[in-house]
Design an enzyme around this catalytic site. Sequence first.
Site, PDB file in Angstrom:
ATOM      1  N   LYS A 168     -16.094   6.880 -10.779  1.00 60.93           N
ATOM      2  CA  LYS A 168     -15.273   7.429  -9.689  1.00 60.93           C
ATOM      3  C   LYS A 168     -13.815   7.505 -10.144  1.00 60.93           C
ATOM      4  CE  LYS A 168     -13.146   5.426  -6.210  1.00 60.93           C
ATOM      5  NZ  LYS A 168     -11.967   6.315  -6.185  1.00 60.93           N
ATOM      6  N   GLY A 219      -7.255  -0.985 -12.232  1.00 62.93           N
ATOM      7  CA  GLY A 219      -6.437  -0.650 -11.071  1.00 62.93           C
ATOM      8  C   GLY A 219      -5.589  -1.837 -10.674  1.00 62.93           C
ATOM      9  N   SER A 220      -5.208  -1.875  -9.420  1.00 63.23           N
ATOM     10  CA  SER A 220      -4.272  -2.914  -8.986  1.00 63.23           C
ATOM     11  C   SER A 220      -4.975  -4.257  -8.796  1.00 63.23           C
ATOM     12  CB  SER A 220      -3.620  -2.484  -7.676  1.00 63.23           C
ATOM     13  OG  SER A 220      -4.614  -2.381  -6.674  1.00 63.23           O
ATOM     14  N   THR A 223      -6.727  -4.534  -5.333  1.00 64.42           N
ATOM     15  CA  THR A 223      -8.062  -3.925  -5.274  1.00 64.42           C
ATOM     16  C   THR A 223      -9.049  -4.738  -6.114  1.00 64.42           C
ATOM     17  OG1 THR A 223      -7.011  -1.773  -5.025  1.00 64.42           O
ATOM     18  CG2 THR A 223      -9.335  -1.755  -5.540  1.00 64.42           C
ATOM     19  N   GLY A 224      -8.586  -5.267  -7.235  1.00 59.90           N
ATOM     20  CA  GLY A 224      -9.452  -6.096  -8.100  1.00 59.90           C
ATOM     21  C   GLY A 224     -10.064  -7.252  -7.323  1.00 59.90           C
ATOM     22  N   CYS A 275       0.268   0.031 -17.147  1.00 58.27           N
ATOM     23  CA  CYS A 275       0.031  -1.392 -16.902  1.00 58.27           C
ATOM     24  C   CYS A 275       0.744  -2.243 -17.951  1.00 58.27           C
ATOM     25  CB  CYS A 275      -1.468  -1.677 -16.887  1.00 58.27           C
ATOM     26  SG  CYS A 275      -2.321  -1.136 -18.371  1.00 58.27           S
ATOM     27  N   GLU A 373       5.557  -6.050  -9.926  1.00 56.62           N
ATOM     28  CA  GLU A 373       5.253  -4.941 -10.841  1.00 56.62           C
ATOM     29  C   GLU A 373       5.855  -3.677 -10.230  1.00 56.62           C
ATOM     30  OE1 GLU A 373       1.175  -3.459 -10.981  1.00 56.62           O
ATOM     31  OE2 GLU A 373       1.389  -3.082 -13.120  1.00 56.62           O
TER      32      GLU A 373
HETATM   33  P1  NAD Z   1      -5.746   1.081  -7.060  1.00 58.82           P
HETATM   34  O1  NAD Z   1      -6.256  -0.314  -7.165  1.00 58.82           O
HETATM   35  O2  NAD Z   1      -5.078   1.486  -5.811  1.00 58.82           O
HETATM   36  O3  NAD Z   1      -6.904   2.146  -7.282  1.00 58.82           O
HETATM   37  C1  NAD Z   1      -7.711   2.148  -8.442  1.00 58.82           C
HETATM   38  C2  NAD Z   1      -9.053   2.754  -8.094  1.00 58.82           C
HETATM   39  O4  NAD Z   1      -9.730   1.907  -7.155  1.00 58.82           O
HETATM   40  C3  NAD Z   1      -8.997   4.140  -7.454  1.00 58.82           C
HETATM   41  O5  NAD Z   1     -10.055   4.914  -7.983  1.00 58.82           O
HETATM   42  C4  NAD Z   1      -9.228   3.835  -5.978  1.00 58.82           C
HETATM   43  O6  NAD Z   1      -9.791   4.919  -5.277  1.00 58.82           O
HETATM   44  C5  NAD Z   1     -10.209   2.674  -6.055  1.00 58.82           C
HETATM   45  N1  NAD Z   1     -10.242   1.795  -4.876  1.00 58.82           N
HETATM   46  C6  NAD Z   1      -9.318   1.663  -3.896  1.00 58.82           C
HETATM   47  N2  NAD Z   1      -9.710   0.726  -3.010  1.00 58.82           N
HETATM   48  C7  NAD Z   1     -10.898   0.246  -3.442  1.00 58.82           C
HETATM   49  C8  NAD Z   1     -11.788  -0.770  -2.987  1.00 58.82           C
HETATM   50  N3  NAD Z   1     -11.537  -1.485  -1.886  1.00 58.82           N
HETATM   51  N4  NAD Z   1     -12.911  -1.020  -3.694  1.00 58.82           N
HETATM   52  C9  NAD Z   1     -13.174  -0.344  -4.832  1.00 58.82           C
HETATM   53  N5  NAD Z   1     -12.365   0.636  -5.322  1.00 58.82           N
HETATM   54  C10 NAD Z   1     -11.238   0.927  -4.637  1.00 58.82           C
HETATM   55  O7  NAD Z   1      -4.804   1.246  -8.335  1.00 58.82           O
HETATM   56  P2  NAD Z   1      -3.881   2.483  -8.695  1.00 58.82           P
HETATM   57  O8  NAD Z   1      -2.715   2.451  -7.756  1.00 58.82           O
HETATM   58  O9  NAD Z   1      -4.719   3.698  -8.823  1.00 58.82           O
HETATM   59  O10 NAD Z   1      -3.377   2.096 -10.173  1.00 58.82           O
HETATM   60  C11 NAD Z   1      -2.220   1.366 -10.424  1.00 58.82           C
HETATM   61  C12 NAD Z   1      -2.561  -0.065 -10.798  1.00 58.82           C
HETATM   62  O11 NAD Z   1      -3.478  -0.077 -11.875  1.00 58.82           O
HETATM   63  C13 NAD Z   1      -1.345  -0.843 -11.305  1.00 58.82           C
HETATM   64  O12 NAD Z   1      -1.340  -2.133 -10.731  1.00 58.82           O
HETATM   65  C14 NAD Z   1      -1.585  -0.944 -12.802  1.00 58.82           C
HETATM   66  O13 NAD Z   1      -0.954  -2.022 -13.429  1.00 58.82           O
HETATM   67  C15 NAD Z   1      -3.072  -1.025 -12.858  1.00 58.82           C
HETATM   68  N6  NAD Z   1      -3.563  -0.627 -14.181  1.00 58.82           N
HETATM   69  C16 NAD Z   1      -4.093  -1.597 -15.001  1.00 58.82           C
HETATM   70  C17 NAD Z   1      -4.521  -1.267 -16.287  1.00 58.82           C
HETATM   71  C18 NAD Z   1      -5.115  -2.310 -17.208  1.00 58.82           C
HETATM   72  O14 NAD Z   1      -5.750  -1.924 -18.185  1.00 58.82           O
HETATM   73  N7  NAD Z   1      -4.939  -3.585 -16.974  1.00 58.82           N
HETATM   74  C19 NAD Z   1      -4.426   0.047 -16.721  1.00 58.82           C
HETATM   75  C20 NAD Z   1      -3.884   1.019 -15.862  1.00 58.82           C
HETATM   76  C21 NAD Z   1      -3.472   0.652 -14.587  1.00 58.82           C
END
Ligand code: NAD
Length: 473
Positions: A168, A219-220, A223-224, A275, A373
């Site tokens: 996704k 992702g964030s 959300t993680g 990130c 961040e």
């Molecule tokens: P996000 O967590 O908002 O979204 C990431 C993904 O998760 C999207 O596809 C979103 O639709 C999905 N999502 C949203 N809510 C969800 C839920 N409840 N359950 C499952 N999936 C859900 O993150 P973002 O704003 O898209 O990205 C920015 C963040 O990603 C920053 O914090 C950045 O540091 C981090 N990031 C980390 C790395 C790494 O390798 N460590 C790399 C790139 C980005």
Amino acid sequence: MADYRNLIDGEMVDNGEWLEVLNPANEKVVGRVPACGKDELDRAVAAARRAFKDWKKTSPEERQKVVQGIAAAIKENADELFRLLTSEQGKPHAQAQQEIYGAAGLAAAQSTLTLDDVVNQDDDTRLSRTRRVPVGVVGGIVPWNFPVMMAIQKIVPALVAGCTIVLKPSPFTPLTTLRIAELIKDVVPAGTVNIITGEDHLGPMITEHPDIDKITFTGSTATGKKIMEGASGDLKRITLELGGNDASIVLPDADVEKVAEQLFWSSFSNAGQVCIAAKRVYIHKDIYDDLSKAIAEYAKTVVVGDGSQQGTGVGPIQNKKQYERVLELIQDAKDNGYKFLTGGDKDPSGTGYYVPITILDNPPEDARIVAEEQFGPVMPLLKFDSIDEVIERANNSEYGLAGAVWTKDTDKGVEIAEQLETGTVWINEFMHLSPFSPFGGHKQSGFGAEYGLDGLKEFTYPQVITVKRDAAV
Ligand code: NAD
């Protein structure tokens, strides 16, 4: 404006409901993608499950060939893909090109990885070996900052390990990934790679789906945590690549002129939406004034603007929510009277999510713009006195993703690196990831790894087979 369809079971499909995708440079619609829900997800997961039966039995050579086909399809269409990427993500063309070629290179390199059996015991009584077995159907969820790279770094190791995947993309940046889906439709066996789009609510449906065996998420951190909760129902395997607040530490022996430009890009590449960007830059007091001046001078030469225009160095923020968050952090810094070397004067009313290059002059350690961040074109410069002090300050974070040390004395750099509580530390460079080295975070930056054999192992489980040699049967 074009419509992009999902890849499910080897076919490009839509459900008649659409999500619009905006260009952050001008807020105009650049394309539409299907708005999927449970039905489409169930179909994709069922296809992945069916495909897994055969795919898990393929040889490493067969998988390598398929993955190399993915790499070739991306490379051959790089020109079209990087332009599309800029139009949905905002990054300047040169950086979009790097992402597309980087993704093709990653796929080609990782296609060669194999997990060999390990012999645990081989004597008169027993032969015991560990083999790595593909976990099954993988759910991949990716963010909007490097949409193509993140998709490929999940699809490729899943396939190489013998898994199938339902991926996704972020609802903000699904277009280039779906165009790649179209390009690889006939390269990958039907059902091995499925790509479906939808709003955020599709995410929890994936993490909770009973027929998905593993989640790989980037992702964030917020959300993680939800993913960990959602995946706990049936104890899915999870890999979490989350946020970071990486520290760069510049020792007094660094050459001011040589490092200024590199430090600038360690924070401002992809408009700071990385990130592993340097989000806190600690400079020794002996060179602080000279280096901060050199960075600010260099910043004046960099153009903020539409990534499709020649000469743009820093593009817009990718989406409105993030744009407003970055402006809020800058406003907080202004309200608190922190000193700006550049930026801080944005009128947020124009078209496009542009934030000026913002460099802060030694704000306090507990300022929001330092402690959180930022994920935008913001760089707080911080002054330090001693090595012990700066290590403590660098480690004083809930995150533990990466960091960098800048010094002519590389032994000293390594000594400092070993005391930083992060998954990666660079000496005299930044953001370099190798397809063959593990990349992953510590603390609330997540756990597990991507890249290298450690990353590949995350798509498998160890099975130990023991043959009793002196058995009486
Ligand atoms: P996000 O967590 O908002 O979204 C990431 C993904 O998760 C999207 O596809 C979103 O639709 C999905 N999502 C949203 N809510 C969800 C839920 N409840 N359950 C499952 N999936 C859900 O993150 P973002 O704003 O898209 O990205 C920015 C963040 O990603 C920053 O914090 C950045 O540091 C981090 N990031 C980390 C790395 C790494 O390798 N460590 C790399 C790139 C980005």
